[in-house]
Motif scaffolding. Structure first.
Motif, PDB file in Angstrom:
ATOM      1  N   GLN A   1       0.826  -1.193   0.000  1.00 49.84           N
ATOM      2  CA  GLN A   1       0.000   0.000   0.000  1.00 49.84           C
ATOM      3  C   GLN A   1       0.866   1.251   0.000  1.00 49.84           C
ATOM      4  O   GLN A   1       1.961   1.258   0.529  1.00 49.84           O
ATOM      5  CB  GLN A   1      -0.895   0.049   1.244  1.00 49.84           C
ATOM      6  CG  GLN A   1      -1.960  -1.012   1.266  1.00 49.84           C
ATOM      7  CD  GLN A   1      -2.811  -0.908   2.514  1.00 49.84           C
ATOM      8  OE1 GLN A   1      -2.321  -0.584   3.571  1.00 49.84           O
ATOM      9  NE2 GLN A   1      -4.081  -1.190   2.366  1.00 49.84           N
TER      10      GLN A   1
ATOM     11  N   GLU B   1      -7.295  -6.941   3.792  1.00 52.52           N
ATOM     12  CA  GLU B   1      -6.339  -5.937   3.331  1.00 52.52           C
ATOM     13  C   GLU B   1      -6.991  -4.567   3.173  1.00 52.52           C
ATOM     14  O   GLU B   1      -6.576  -3.774   2.339  1.00 52.52           O
ATOM     15  CB  GLU B   1      -5.713  -6.378   2.005  1.00 52.52           C
ATOM     16  CG  GLU B   1      -4.935  -7.672   2.144  1.00 52.52           C
ATOM     17  CD  GLU B   1      -4.328  -8.134   0.849  1.00 52.52           C
ATOM     18  OE1 GLU B   1      -3.451  -7.433   0.329  1.00 52.52           O
ATOM     19  OE2 GLU B   1      -4.754  -9.185   0.344  1.00 52.52           O
ATOM     20  N   HIS B   2      -8.027  -4.302   3.954  1.00 54.50           N
ATOM     21  CA  HIS B   2      -8.667  -2.988   3.931  1.00 54.50           C
ATOM     22  C   HIS B   2      -9.001  -2.553   5.352  1.00 54.50           C
ATOM     23  O   HIS B   2      -9.041  -3.370   6.261  1.00 54.50           O
ATOM     24  CB  HIS B   2      -9.917  -2.987   3.039  1.00 54.50           C
ATOM     25  CG  HIS B   2     -11.083  -3.725   3.603  1.00 54.50           C
ATOM     26  ND1 HIS B   2     -11.153  -5.106   3.634  1.00 54.50           N
ATOM     27  CD2 HIS B   2     -12.227  -3.288   4.174  1.00 54.50           C
ATOM     28  CE1 HIS B   2     -12.296  -5.478   4.180  1.00 54.50           C
ATOM     29  NE2 HIS B   2     -12.967  -4.391   4.522  1.00 54.50           N
TER      30      HIS B   2
ATOM     31  N   ALA C   1     -12.798   4.593   4.613  1.00 55.95           N
ATOM     32  CA  ALA C   1     -12.164   3.329   4.229  1.00 55.95           C
ATOM     33  C   ALA C   1     -10.934   3.597   3.376  1.00 55.95           C
ATOM     34  O   ALA C   1     -10.804   4.650   2.757  1.00 55.95           O
ATOM     35  CB  ALA C   1     -13.148   2.458   3.449  1.00 55.95           C
ATOM     36  N   TRP C   2     -10.041   2.611   3.364  1.00 57.80           N
ATOM     37  CA  TRP C   2      -8.909   2.610   2.451  1.00 57.80           C
ATOM     38  C   TRP C   2      -8.329   1.206   2.411  1.00 57.80           C
ATOM     39  O   TRP C   2      -8.633   0.368   3.233  1.00 57.80           O
ATOM     40  CB  TRP C   2      -7.850   3.640   2.835  1.00 57.80           C
ATOM     41  CG  TRP C   2      -7.169   3.450   4.151  1.00 57.80           C
ATOM     42  CD1 TRP C   2      -5.986   2.803   4.385  1.00 57.80           C
ATOM     43  CD2 TRP C   2      -7.604   3.914   5.426  1.00 57.80           C
ATOM     44  NE1 TRP C   2      -5.661   2.846   5.720  1.00 57.80           N
ATOM     45  CE2 TRP C   2      -6.650   3.530   6.381  1.00 57.80           C
ATOM     46  CE3 TRP C   2      -8.728   4.623   5.868  1.00 57.80           C
ATOM     47  CZ2 TRP C   2      -6.768   3.821   7.738  1.00 57.80           C
ATOM     48  CZ3 TRP C   2      -8.849   4.904   7.212  1.00 57.80           C
ATOM     49  CH2 TRP C   2      -7.873   4.516   8.123  1.00 57.80           C
ATOM     50  N   GLY C   3      -7.530   0.945   1.380  1.00 54.05           N
ATOM     51  CA  GLY C   3      -6.876  -0.346   1.228  1.00 54.05           C
ATOM     52  C   GLY C   3      -7.271  -1.044  -0.058  1.00 54.05           C
ATOM     53  O   GLY C   3      -7.821  -0.450  -0.982  1.00 54.05           O
ATOM     54  N   TRP C   4      -6.995  -2.334  -0.103  1.00 53.19           N
ATOM     55  CA  TRP C   4      -7.290  -3.176  -1.254  1.00 53.19           C
ATOM     56  C   TRP C   4      -8.795  -3.218  -1.455  1.00 53.19           C
ATOM     57  O   TRP C   4      -9.555  -3.343  -0.507  1.00 53.19           O
ATOM     58  CB  TRP C   4      -6.710  -4.557  -0.994  1.00 53.19           C
ATOM     59  CG  TRP C   4      -6.905  -5.544  -2.078  1.00 53.19           C
ATOM     60  CD1 TRP C   4      -6.443  -5.470  -3.353  1.00 53.19           C
ATOM     61  CD2 TRP C   4      -7.592  -6.786  -1.975  1.00 53.19           C
ATOM     62  NE1 TRP C   4      -6.797  -6.593  -4.061  1.00 53.19           N
ATOM     63  CE2 TRP C   4      -7.508  -7.419  -3.229  1.00 53.19           C
ATOM     64  CE3 TRP C   4      -8.272  -7.427  -0.954  1.00 53.19           C
ATOM     65  CZ2 TRP C   4      -8.075  -8.652  -3.481  1.00 53.19           C
ATOM     66  CZ3 TRP C   4      -8.828  -8.659  -1.205  1.00 53.19           C
ATOM     67  CH2 TRP C   4      -8.725  -9.253  -2.461  1.00 53.19           C
ATOM     68  N   ASN C   5      -9.235  -3.145  -2.705  1.00 53.17           N
ATOM     69  CA  ASN C   5     -10.656  -2.968  -2.991  1.00 53.17           C
ATOM     70  C   ASN C   5     -11.149  -3.877  -4.114  1.00 53.17           C
ATOM     71  O   ASN C   5     -12.092  -3.539  -4.813  1.00 53.17           O
ATOM     72  CB  ASN C   5     -10.897  -1.487  -3.353  1.00 53.17           C
ATOM     73  CG  ASN C   5     -12.350  -1.114  -3.368  1.00 53.17           C
ATOM     74  OD1 ASN C   5     -13.116  -1.538  -2.518  1.00 53.17           O
ATOM     75  ND2 ASN C   5     -12.737  -0.308  -4.347  1.00 53.17           N
TER      76      ASN C   5
ATOM     77  N   THR D   1     -14.278  -1.573   0.117  1.00 53.92           N
ATOM     78  CA  THR D   1     -14.215  -0.273   0.779  1.00 53.92           C
ATOM     79  C   THR D   1     -15.540   0.471   0.674  1.00 53.92           C
ATOM     80  O   THR D   1     -15.757   1.432   1.409  1.00 53.92           O
ATOM     81  CB  THR D   1     -13.100   0.624   0.189  1.00 53.92           C
ATOM     82  OG1 THR D   1     -13.424   0.935  -1.156  1.00 53.92           O
ATOM     83  CG2 THR D   1     -11.741  -0.028   0.306  1.00 53.92           C
TER      84      THR D   1
ATOM     85  N   VAL E   1      -7.461  -0.137  -5.636  1.00 54.63           N
ATOM     86  CA  VAL E   1      -6.862   0.261  -4.369  1.00 54.63           C
ATOM     87  C   VAL E   1      -7.342   1.671  -4.023  1.00 54.63           C
ATOM     88  O   VAL E   1      -7.321   2.559  -4.872  1.00 54.63           O
ATOM     89  CB  VAL E   1      -5.315   0.249  -4.434  1.00 54.63           C
ATOM     90  CG1 VAL E   1      -4.715   0.803  -3.147  1.00 54.63           C
ATOM     91  CG2 VAL E   1      -4.797  -1.156  -4.697  1.00 54.63           C
TER      92      VAL E   1
END
Length: 176
Positions: A74, A106-107, A119-123, A128, A135
């Protein structure tokens, strides 16, 4: 206060710049801005600490004591240096204070004190709730339309999914 961790560390999720596997409890060096830990949430490849200093949380604290053990895949808030196993401070835009956190594989999902979701992270699976971008690299508010008498009082995440529980703040019945 001391923090100890062990287990899988292939993404630096223990906050240690050590090997991929930490076999025994090992002290995690905490940065100077982290004085007390209110909550820890663990995802598949990242962990999040909520520091309870200041007046608030995600550590909603006055100056925003939000700390994220980031995984190496990230990029958050224009941090260009490698951060595998490092503790990096993350803040919501505008100094918004955080009330609760939850992590998926991973979020990251957080509930702010103003009753907004971030929210943030892998999407990959739209986990998210923001868009279909693969991402979401910075904390971004989740668009969520609900009745203004409701408040979000619980948030939960799984591998690539989330739940929230709302409550009608004008009703004294806690089962809303």
């Amino acid at each position: 206060m001391k923090l100890w961790a062990w287990g899988a560390n292939s993404h630096g999720q223990l906050g240690l710049e050590l090997s991929e596997q930490v076999e025994t409890p090992t002290e995690v060096p905490l940065p100077q801005f982290c004085h007390t830990i209110k909550q820890i949430s663990c995802g598949g490849g990242h962990s999040l600490l909520l520091d309870d200093e200041g007046n608030g949380k995600h550590g909603q604290l006055g100056l925003g004591k939000e700390i994220l053990f980031l995984d190496r895949f990230q990029k958050v808030q224009n941090i260009d240096e490698p951060f595998l196993g490092k503790i990096i401070q993350i803040k919501l835009p505008g100094g918004i204070k955080i009330k609760d956190i939850t992590l998926g594989s991973e979020h990251t999902i957080c509930l702010a004190e103003d009753n907004t979701l971030w929210a943030w992270g892998w999407n990959e699976h739209a986990n998210t709730g923001i868009s279909m971008e693969p991402v979401i690299s910075t904390p971004t508010m989740i668009p969520f339309d609900y009745h203004p008498d409701n408040i979000i009082n619980q948030i939960y995440s799984g591998g690539a999914h989330n739940f929230i529980v709302t409550k009608n703040c004008k009703d004294s019945n806690d089962n809303q």
